[in-house]
Design a protein around this motif. Structure first.
Motif, PDB file in Angstrom:
ATOM      1  N   UNK A 178      -6.202  10.948 -32.849  1.00 43.31           N
ATOM      2  CA  UNK A 178      -5.498  10.040 -33.758  1.00 43.31           C
ATOM      3  C   UNK A 178      -4.065  10.515 -34.000  1.00 43.31           C
ATOM      4  N   UNK A 179      -3.860  11.835 -34.130  1.00 49.52           N
ATOM      5  CA  UNK A 179      -2.509  12.357 -34.326  1.00 49.52           C
ATOM      6  C   UNK A 179      -1.636  12.076 -33.107  1.00 49.52           C
ATOM      7  N   UNK A 180      -2.198  12.240 -31.911  1.00 47.90           N
ATOM      8  CA  UNK A 180      -1.445  11.942 -30.692  1.00 47.90           C
ATOM      9  C   UNK A 180      -1.133  10.453 -30.610  1.00 47.90           C
ATOM     10  N   UNK A 181      -2.077   9.623 -31.019  1.00 48.36           N
ATOM     11  CA  UNK A 181      -1.839   8.171 -31.020  1.00 48.36           C
ATOM     12  C   UNK A 181      -0.713   7.820 -31.983  1.00 48.36           C
ATOM     13  N   UNK A 182      -0.712   8.434 -33.164  1.00 49.30           N
ATOM     14  CA  UNK A 182       0.349   8.177 -34.145  1.00 49.30           C
ATOM     15  C   UNK A 182       1.702   8.642 -33.609  1.00 49.30           C
ATOM     16  N   UNK A 183       1.712   9.769 -32.895  1.00 51.31           N
ATOM     17  CA  UNK A 183       2.959  10.248 -32.308  1.00 51.31           C
ATOM     18  C   UNK A 183       3.481   9.256 -31.273  1.00 51.31           C
ATOM     19  N   UNK A 184       2.582   8.737 -30.464  1.00 57.26           N
ATOM     20  CA  UNK A 184       2.985   7.740 -29.467  1.00 57.26           C
ATOM     21  C   UNK A 184       3.495   6.481 -30.155  1.00 57.26           C
ATOM     22  N   UNK A 185       2.802   6.038 -31.186  1.00 57.43           N
ATOM     23  CA  UNK A 185       3.229   4.849 -31.919  1.00 57.43           C
ATOM     24  C   UNK A 185       4.585   5.052 -32.580  1.00 57.43           C
ATOM     25  N   UNK A 186       4.889   6.317 -32.951  1.00 55.62           N
ATOM     26  CA  UNK A 186       6.178   6.632 -33.577  1.00 55.62           C
ATOM     27  C   UNK A 186       7.301   6.728 -32.547  1.00 55.62           C
ATOM     28  N   UNK A 246      -2.826  16.890 -14.755  1.00 53.09           N
ATOM     29  CA  UNK A 246      -1.930  15.739 -14.784  1.00 53.09           C
ATOM     30  C   UNK A 246      -0.646  15.972 -15.554  1.00 53.09           C
ATOM     31  N   UNK A 247      -0.173  17.234 -15.621  1.00 55.67           N
ATOM     32  CA  UNK A 247       1.011  17.523 -16.416  1.00 55.67           C
ATOM     33  C   UNK A 247       2.282  17.164 -15.643  1.00 55.67           C
ATOM     34  N   UNK A 248       3.358  16.980 -16.376  1.00 51.11           N
ATOM     35  CA  UNK A 248       4.662  16.655 -15.809  1.00 51.11           C
ATOM     36  C   UNK A 248       5.434  17.910 -15.433  1.00 51.11           C
ATOM     37  N   UNK A 249       5.357  18.930 -16.285  1.00 52.21           N
ATOM     38  CA  UNK A 249       6.200  20.108 -16.135  1.00 52.21           C
ATOM     39  C   UNK A 249       5.458  21.359 -16.577  1.00 52.21           C
ATOM     40  N   UNK A 250       5.687  22.434 -15.841  1.00 52.41           N
ATOM     41  CA  UNK A 250       5.231  23.760 -16.262  1.00 52.41           C
ATOM     42  C   UNK A 250       6.472  24.577 -16.574  1.00 52.41           C
ATOM     43  N   UNK A 251       6.643  24.921 -17.833  1.00 52.34           N
ATOM     44  CA  UNK A 251       7.786  25.714 -18.270  1.00 52.34           C
ATOM     45  C   UNK A 251       7.297  27.122 -18.579  1.00 52.34           C
ATOM     46  N   UNK A 252       7.789  28.076 -17.807  1.00 55.40           N
ATOM     47  CA  UNK A 252       7.341  29.460 -17.936  1.00 55.40           C
ATOM     48  C   UNK A 252       8.397  30.234 -18.730  1.00 55.40           C
ATOM     49  N   UNK A 269      -6.418  16.420 -22.529  1.00 59.04           N
ATOM     50  CA  UNK A 269      -7.217  15.225 -22.289  1.00 59.04           C
ATOM     51  C   UNK A 269      -6.713  14.049 -23.137  1.00 59.04           C
ATOM     52  N   UNK A 270      -6.369  14.314 -24.402  1.00 61.34           N
ATOM     53  CA  UNK A 270      -5.807  13.267 -25.260  1.00 61.34           C
ATOM     54  C   UNK A 270      -4.546  12.681 -24.619  1.00 61.34           C
ATOM     55  N   UNK A 271      -3.672  13.567 -24.161  1.00 62.31           N
ATOM     56  CA  UNK A 271      -2.395  13.122 -23.599  1.00 62.31           C
ATOM     57  C   UNK A 271      -2.611  12.283 -22.344  1.00 62.31           C
ATOM     58  N   UNK A 272      -3.551  12.688 -21.489  1.00 58.96           N
ATOM     59  CA  UNK A 272      -3.841  11.900 -20.283  1.00 58.96           C
ATOM     60  C   UNK A 272      -4.334  10.503 -20.657  1.00 58.96           C
TER      61      UNK A 272
END
Length: 365
Positions: A107-115, A184-190, A150-153
């Protein structure tokens, strides 16, 4: 919104990335935490309307930077999504770096996307719970991070995974890369340790080990579906250039790069080479204190008394950092100073001088 690419001409005018430590509160006790985060927020934390006024000021830069809402744990702020929505309404792209705690729900990830958030950043410092949870000081953090991925995917939110390298996990790079392979990530920042905050208690790897890690990162940049970059190790850019690759490209690297002197100019990637502490980067703490970067704790002003635009464009330290000809020792003479420049934060942490040479670099010219 200005859709033209950020270029080296912007370095002296406005940052590419604006990091806002919206709170110092966090339920984790990470061993290398820059902020030495705490359970409760500080009393001088900027309030909702102050945070919105900060965002309004950021929106007045000649080219609007991307805001990264960081912490602490941004999800500890009850007004987070309201503030993020304000950024979106101001025409500013935003990213969010939540901590792997029970607050990081679907739900927090969904709210972030909605924002309007455009990307999520999360940390993975080991290939298993034993290593990662020891880093984070929280049992269950590893499994929670996998849940967050998993939420982000499911929400189709781009993800950058951040991995901090110390003596604890330098031998586990391959195992961590394997864990990330199917996420399924976009970037790996080391990230390479800067001894500030609780990171003072951790051990940096040796300069020779940097090169060994760089070799592995270069390999994975060629073979994995995600892009690879480093944080506080800009000499990886030189390493890649000398391999004939492009440090800012995705898995497919260029085969015929331009000359070293021209590589930092007129690029068509997500950012030009040369972005580093105070040079394309700006950081504002939870209480409005203004820094060149989160890992470079030299206060250059304080919002709202000081304008973040004026500080970025005119403060003597920012001006010095924005011109690599000001760097000292080998970093000031290096042919790659405009595409690398060394970690200014580590130079300060080790030598007490942000213009000093990068202490963890083996290159001699």
């Amino acid at each position: 919104m200005n859709h033209q690419p950020y270029t080296t001409d912007d370095f002296s005018r406005n940052p590419l990335m604006f990091y806002y430590e919206i709170t110092r509160a966090c339920d984790l006790v990470c061993k290398h935490c820059r902020a030495s985060a705490q359970e409760m927020p500080d009393e001088d934390e900027l309030k909702t309307e102050e945070s919105k006024r900060l965002i309004d000021q950021v929106a007045e830069f000649p080219r609007k930077p991307t805001i990264c809402f960081t912490g602490g744990d941004p999800l500890k702020r009850s007004d987070l999504f309201e503030i993020m929505k304000h950024a979106t309404n101001s025409g500013i792209q935003s990213a969010l770096t939540p901590s792997a705690t029970p607050l990081a729900t679907f739900d927090a990830f969904q709210k972030a996307k909605d924002a309007g958030v455009s990307a999520i950043g999360m940390s993975l410092d080991g290939p298993n719970a034993e290593v990662h949870d020891a880093f984070r000081g929280f049992s269950g953090s590893f499994l929670k991070t996998l849940e967050m991925l998993d939420y982000a995917r499911k929400l189709e939110l781009p993800v950058q995974v951040n991995t901090s390298i110390t003596k604890r996990n330098v031998d586990l790079i391959d195992d961590i890369a394997q864990v990330l392979t199917d996420q399924g990530i976009m970037m790996w920042s080391v990230f390479f340790l800067v001894p500030v905050g609780r990171g003072l208690e951790e051990s940096r790897i040796s300069p020779q080990e940097y090169l060994e890690v760089f070799e592995k990162l270069w390999y994975y940049s060629q073979t994995k579906s995600f892009s690879v970059k480093t944080t506080e190790a800009p000499h990886y850019r030189r390493f890649v250039l000398e391999k004939g690759g492009d440090p800012l490209a995705g898995p497919k690297q260029i085969s015929n790069p331009k000359s070293n002197a021209d590589l930092h100019r007129n690029r068509n990637h997500r950012a030009p080479l040369g972005v580093t502490d105070g040079r394309g980067i700006m950081f504002v703490a939870h209480n409005g204190e203004i820094f060149p970067a989160g890992f470079l704790p030299i206060v250059c002003g304080r919002f709202p008394n000081d304008s973040v635009i004026d500080v970025y464009q005119n403060h003597p330290l920012f001006r010095a950092l924005q011109n690599p000809d000001n760097y000292q020792g080998i970093c000031g003479k290096c042919d790659f100073r405009f595409v690398c420049g060394g970690s200014r934060a580590r130079a300060f942490a080790v030598n007490g001088n942000p213009l000093a040479p990068e202490p963890d670099c083996l290159f001699e010219k």
